[in-house]
Design an enzyme around this catalytic site. Structure first.
Site, PDB file in Angstrom:
ATOM      1  N   TYR A 184     -13.629  -3.436  10.603  1.00  0.00           N
ATOM      2  CA  TYR A 184     -12.248  -2.940  10.610  1.00  0.00           C
ATOM      3  C   TYR A 184     -11.606  -3.207  11.971  1.00  0.00           C
ATOM      4  O   TYR A 184     -10.468  -3.687  12.061  1.00  0.00           O
ATOM      5  CB  TYR A 184     -12.281  -1.443  10.302  1.00  0.00           C
ATOM      6  CG  TYR A 184     -10.954  -0.726  10.363  1.00  0.00           C
ATOM      7  CD1 TYR A 184     -10.032  -0.852   9.330  1.00  0.00           C
ATOM      8  CD2 TYR A 184     -10.636   0.108  11.436  1.00  0.00           C
ATOM      9  CE1 TYR A 184      -8.821  -0.169   9.368  1.00  0.00           C
ATOM     10  CE2 TYR A 184      -9.424   0.783  11.490  1.00  0.00           C
ATOM     11  CZ  TYR A 184      -8.530   0.642  10.447  1.00  0.00           C
ATOM     12  OH  TYR A 184      -7.334   1.317  10.505  1.00  0.00           O
ATOM     13  N   GLY A 205       0.832  -1.210   0.000  1.00  0.00           N
ATOM     14  CA  GLY A 205       0.000   0.000   0.000  1.00  0.00           C
ATOM     15  C   GLY A 205       0.861   1.253   0.000  1.00  0.00           C
ATOM     16  O   GLY A 205       0.570   2.228   0.690  1.00  0.00           O
ATOM     17  N   ALA A 206       1.936   1.235  -0.813  1.00  0.00           N
ATOM     18  CA  ALA A 206       2.933   2.318  -0.763  1.00  0.00           C
ATOM     19  C   ALA A 206       2.628   3.465  -1.717  1.00  0.00           C
ATOM     20  O   ALA A 206       3.437   4.371  -1.857  1.00  0.00           O
ATOM     21  CB  ALA A 206       4.318   1.749  -1.067  1.00  0.00           C
ATOM     22  N   ASN A 207       1.457   3.436  -2.357  1.00  0.00           N
ATOM     23  CA  ASN A 207       1.200   4.481  -3.357  1.00  0.00           C
ATOM     24  C   ASN A 207       0.589   5.754  -2.775  1.00  0.00           C
ATOM     25  O   ASN A 207       0.530   6.776  -3.438  1.00  0.00           O
ATOM     26  CB  ASN A 207       0.305   3.942  -4.478  1.00  0.00           C
ATOM     27  CG  ASN A 207      -1.013   3.435  -3.958  1.00  0.00           C
ATOM     28  OD1 ASN A 207      -1.084   2.304  -3.485  1.00  0.00           O
ATOM     29  ND2 ASN A 207      -2.054   4.248  -4.003  1.00  0.00           N
ATOM     30  N   THR A 208       0.120   5.683  -1.527  1.00  0.00           N
ATOM     31  CA  THR A 208      -0.523   6.875  -0.954  1.00  0.00           C
ATOM     32  C   THR A 208      -0.446   6.803   0.568  1.00  0.00           C
ATOM     33  O   THR A 208       0.021   5.806   1.123  1.00  0.00           O
ATOM     34  CB  THR A 208      -1.995   6.984  -1.418  1.00  0.00           C
ATOM     35  OG1 THR A 208      -2.550   8.225  -0.952  1.00  0.00           O
ATOM     36  CG2 THR A 208      -2.847   5.846  -0.893  1.00  0.00           C
ATOM     37  N   GLY A 209      -0.919   7.860   1.231  1.00  0.00           N
ATOM     38  CA  GLY A 209      -1.058   7.850   2.693  1.00  0.00           C
ATOM     39  C   GLY A 209       0.227   7.525   3.433  1.00  0.00           C
ATOM     40  O   GLY A 209       1.325   7.932   3.043  1.00  0.00           O
ATOM     41  N   GLY A 228       1.802   4.661   3.856  1.00  0.00           N
ATOM     42  CA  GLY A 228       2.737   3.758   3.170  1.00  0.00           C
ATOM     43  C   GLY A 228       3.695   4.487   2.244  1.00  0.00           C
ATOM     44  O   GLY A 228       4.871   4.123   2.143  1.00  0.00           O
ATOM     45  N   SER A 254      -3.998  -0.656  14.515  1.00  0.00           N
ATOM     46  CA  SER A 254      -4.707   0.564  14.882  1.00  0.00           C
ATOM     47  C   SER A 254      -5.174   0.476  16.321  1.00  0.00           C
ATOM     48  O   SER A 254      -5.435  -0.618  16.841  1.00  0.00           O
ATOM     49  CB  SER A 254      -5.926   0.747  13.979  1.00  0.00           C
ATOM     50  OG  SER A 254      -6.733   1.793  14.467  1.00  0.00           O
TER      51      SER A 254
HETATM   52  N1  LIG Z   1      -5.398   6.966   8.658  1.00  0.00           N
HETATM   53  C1  LIG Z   1      -5.606   6.599   9.904  1.00  0.00           C
HETATM   54  O1  LIG Z   1      -6.109   7.391  10.699  1.00  0.00           O
HETATM   55  C2  LIG Z   1      -5.220   5.213  10.363  1.00  0.00           C
HETATM   56  C3  LIG Z   1      -5.391   4.906  11.723  1.00  0.00           C
HETATM   57  C4  LIG Z   1      -5.025   3.643  12.179  1.00  0.00           C
HETATM   58  C5  LIG Z   1      -4.520   2.707  11.283  1.00  0.00           C
HETATM   59  N2  LIG Z   1      -4.379   3.023   9.964  1.00  0.00           N
HETATM   60  C6  LIG Z   1      -3.840   1.980   9.066  1.00  0.00           C
HETATM   61  O2  LIG Z   1      -2.777   2.502   8.303  1.00  0.00           O
HETATM   62  C7  LIG Z   1      -2.650   1.749   7.105  1.00  0.00           C
HETATM   63  C8  LIG Z   1      -2.512   2.709   5.926  1.00  0.00           C
HETATM   64  O3  LIG Z   1      -3.703   3.436   5.781  1.00  0.00           O
HETATM   65  P1  LIG Z   1      -3.805   4.933   5.270  1.00  0.00           P
HETATM   66  O4  LIG Z   1      -4.410   5.709   6.350  1.00  0.00           O
HETATM   67  O5  LIG Z   1      -2.531   5.364   4.679  1.00  0.00           O
HETATM   68  O6  LIG Z   1      -4.948   4.739   4.177  1.00  0.00           O
HETATM   69  P2  LIG Z   1      -5.027   5.058   2.610  1.00  0.00           P
HETATM   70  O7  LIG Z   1      -4.550   6.443   2.350  1.00  0.00           O
HETATM   71  O8  LIG Z   1      -6.403   4.684   2.238  1.00  0.00           O
HETATM   72  O9  LIG Z   1      -3.973   4.025   1.985  1.00  0.00           O
HETATM   73  C9  LIG Z   1      -4.220   2.658   2.018  1.00  0.00           C
HETATM   74  C10 LIG Z   1      -3.246   1.940   1.106  1.00  0.00           C
HETATM   75  O10 LIG Z   1      -3.558   0.547   1.111  1.00  0.00           O
HETATM   76  C11 LIG Z   1      -3.785   0.124  -0.221  1.00  0.00           C
HETATM   77  N3  LIG Z   1      -4.759  -0.955  -0.301  1.00  0.00           N
HETATM   78  C12 LIG Z   1      -6.040  -0.966   0.131  1.00  0.00           C
HETATM   79  N4  LIG Z   1      -6.619  -2.137  -0.175  1.00  0.00           N
HETATM   80  C13 LIG Z   1      -5.676  -2.877  -0.816  1.00  0.00           C
HETATM   81  C14 LIG Z   1      -5.669  -4.164  -1.410  1.00  0.00           C
HETATM   82  N5  LIG Z   1      -6.746  -4.958  -1.409  1.00  0.00           N
HETATM   83  N6  LIG Z   1      -4.528  -4.592  -1.991  1.00  0.00           N
HETATM   84  C15 LIG Z   1      -3.417  -3.822  -2.017  1.00  0.00           C
HETATM   85  N7  LIG Z   1      -3.380  -2.599  -1.490  1.00  0.00           N
HETATM   86  C16 LIG Z   1      -4.498  -2.126  -0.904  1.00  0.00           C
HETATM   87  C17 LIG Z   1      -4.280   1.350  -0.963  1.00  0.00           C
HETATM   88  O11 LIG Z   1      -4.120   1.186  -2.358  1.00  0.00           O
HETATM   89  P3  LIG Z   1      -5.070   2.039  -3.408  1.00  0.00           P
HETATM   90  O12 LIG Z   1      -4.671   3.472  -3.260  1.00  0.00           O
HETATM   91  O13 LIG Z   1      -4.757   1.465  -4.735  1.00  0.00           O
HETATM   92  O14 LIG Z   1      -6.477   1.793  -2.977  1.00  0.00           O
HETATM   93  C18 LIG Z   1      -3.365   2.404  -0.364  1.00  0.00           C
HETATM   94  O15 LIG Z   1      -2.093   2.317  -0.958  1.00  0.00           O
HETATM   95  C19 LIG Z   1      -3.876   0.849   7.035  1.00  0.00           C
HETATM   96  O16 LIG Z   1      -3.512  -0.451   7.419  1.00  0.00           O
HETATM   97  C20 LIG Z   1      -4.815   1.476   8.036  1.00  0.00           C
HETATM   98  O17 LIG Z   1      -5.692   0.543   8.573  1.00  0.00           O
HETATM   99  C21 LIG Z   1      -4.720   4.253   9.491  1.00  0.00           C
END
Ligand SMILES: NC(=O)c1ccc[n+]([C@@H]2O[C@H](COP(=O)([O-])OP(=O)(O)OC[C@H]3O[C@@H](n4cnc5c(N)ncnc54)[C@H](OP(=O)(O)O)[C@@H]3O)[C@@H](O)[C@H]2O)c1
Ligand SMILES: *C1O[C@H](CO)[C@@H](O)[C@H](O)[C@H]1NC(C)=O
Ligand SMILES: *[C@@H]1O[C@H](CO)[C@@H](O)[C@H](O)[C@H]1NC(C)=O
Ligand SMILES: *[C@@H]1O[C@H](CO)[C@@H](O)[C@H](O)[C@H]1NC(C)=O
Length: 323
Positions: free
Chosen positions: A206, A51-55, A57, A180
């Site tokens: 989740y 998931g390294a393309n955004t956020g 990662g 999380s």
């Molecule tokens: N943001 C928060 O507040 C928060 C809090 C606690 C934990 N987290 C955890 O942090 C991690 C990163 O999340 P984020 O906040 O950076 O969210 P995000 O911006 O939505 O990024 C999620 C990443 O995971 C990828 N992904 C989702 N489903 C996938 C699949 N089936 N196969 C391969 N890649 C997939 C997405 O790819 P696409 O862009 O192609 O969809 C994107 O690269 C997650 O595990 C999330 O649960 C986040």
């Protein structure tokens, strides 16, 4: 005299003070550990970040690239992955960054990805299971799994196990699982994996998946004792990423609005994972859970229950070997 607390905000002085207080909080929420002050270099090391393309990662991968690592961006979208690849190469000046496709919700895709890594990489020193999704609508995947369980837990579980021998051969190596704080509200019920007995309100699915992440990470860490491979989980904080993308526009708007003051940026959200993956301070630590400020904290009691962990890990092993 009738007095309501909202009266406070009617006075310009208090309104201004609140604003300044919010901004000060915003500036002070950085964790105590600063990745830019950490001198650890990763030249000659290989890292996989899902998931390294955004956020979060993307910033984890960028940090590894800046330290000179060979970085594999494990993404599901070719277009989004390629855009991140170019950006990371440009910002880090490191050309040794590569894109490989994987959809963690599909066990076939995870197997194909792992085969590619095993074929082409001689070593693997860091694996960050970051890919994850929240608020996905109910769906059963072609493997017969509930889609959030498949994406957030079963796929990453299989991926970790398939890459384990390579990680062991490359020891010292580190596995970081992005979980999380929501895991505190999760439950363990094995019928959930196939979509049974689940309710979809308030992030509950989740929350369950993030609990399984920590439980299985801890069991894996116990199994890895003495191998030089460490496995830990982190909470990244509440981070303004695309994580709310599956929610309605009102909720997304509120998340952004409150987030301006109180939530972390993606770059800040990457810090606890980077700390766990590269810092000298975390060397040798395994089977632990790090909070968003990089402190070691205890996860929920269920996540520390070894009997539950053994059952959960064996359940996931049976599940992934059958599918
Ligand atoms: N943001 C928060 O507040 C928060 C809090 C606690 C934990 N987290 C955890 O942090 C991690 C990163 O999340 P984020 O906040 O950076 O969210 P995000 O911006 O939505 O990024 C999620 C990443 O995971 C990828 N992904 C989702 N489903 C996938 C699949 N089936 N196969 C391969 N890649 C997939 C997405 O790819 P696409 O862009 O192609 O969809 C994107 O690269 C997650 O595990 C999330 O649960 C986040
Ligand atoms: C973390 O590692 C464990 C152990 O292999 C696995 O069960 C879990 O699904 C992994 N992935 C994530 C995203 O936490
Ligand atoms: C879960 O669902 C199955 C059928 O889908 C049902 O037989 C079982 O009683 C349920 N378990 C719980 C704990 O609700
Ligand atoms: C999931 O976790 C969040 C954060 O802890 C909490 O607000 C929410 O109520 C939880 N959902 C359920 C159904 O427990």
């Amino acid at each position: 005299m009738a007095w309501v607390w909202t009266d406070v905000f009617n006075h310009p002085f208090w309104a201004l003070s609140t604003l300044i207080f919010g901004l000060v909080l915003r500036l002070h929420r950085r964790g105590p550990w600063d990745p830019r002050a950490c001198r650890v270099q990763l030249k000659g090391k290989t890292a996989v970040v899902t998931g390294a393309n955004t956020g979060i990662g993307k910033f984890i991968a960028l940090d590894f690239a800046r330290r000179g690592a060979r970085v594999i961006l494990a993404c599901r979208s070719e277009a989004r992955g390629r855009a991140a690849l170019q950006e990371i190469q440009k910002l880090s000046g490191n050309a040794n960054v590569h894109l490989r496709l994987v959809d963690t919700s599909s066990l076939a895709s995870v197997r194909a990805f792992a085969e590619g890594v095993l074929r082409e990489e001689k070593e693997l020193h860091i694996l960050v299971n970051n890919a994850g999704a929240s608020g996905l609508p109910r769906e059963i995947t072609s493997d017969g799994l509930e889609v959030s369980f498949a994406t957030n837990h079963v796929g990453p579980f299989l991926l970790t196990n398939l890459l384990l021998d390579l990680l062991k051969r490359s020891a010292p190596a580190r596995i970081v699982n992005v979980s999380s704080v929501n895991h505190w509200r999760g439950k363990v019920d094995f019928s959930h994996f196939k979509g049974e007995n689940l309710s979809y309100g308030m992030d509950s699915v989740y929350n369950h998946t993030k609990l399984h992440n920590i439980i299985c990470t801890n069991e894996l860490a116990r199994r890895l004792q003495g191998t030089g491979v460490a496995a830990n989980s982190v909470h990244p904080g509440v981070v303004m990423t695309e994580v709310m993308r599956h929610y309605n526009i009102l909720i997304r708007f509120l998340f952004k609005l409150i987030g301006i003051f109180f939530f972390k940026s993606s770059e800040e959200g990457a810090v606890s994972s980077i700390y766990c993956a590269v810092a000298e301070e975390t060397e040798g630590i395994t089977g632990k859970y790090f909070d968003s400020d990089c402190s070691l904290v205890l996860p929920a009691p269920l996540a520390r229950d070894q009997a539950v962990a053994v059952k959960d890990f064996e359940f996931c092993e049976r599940l992934t070997s059958k599918l």
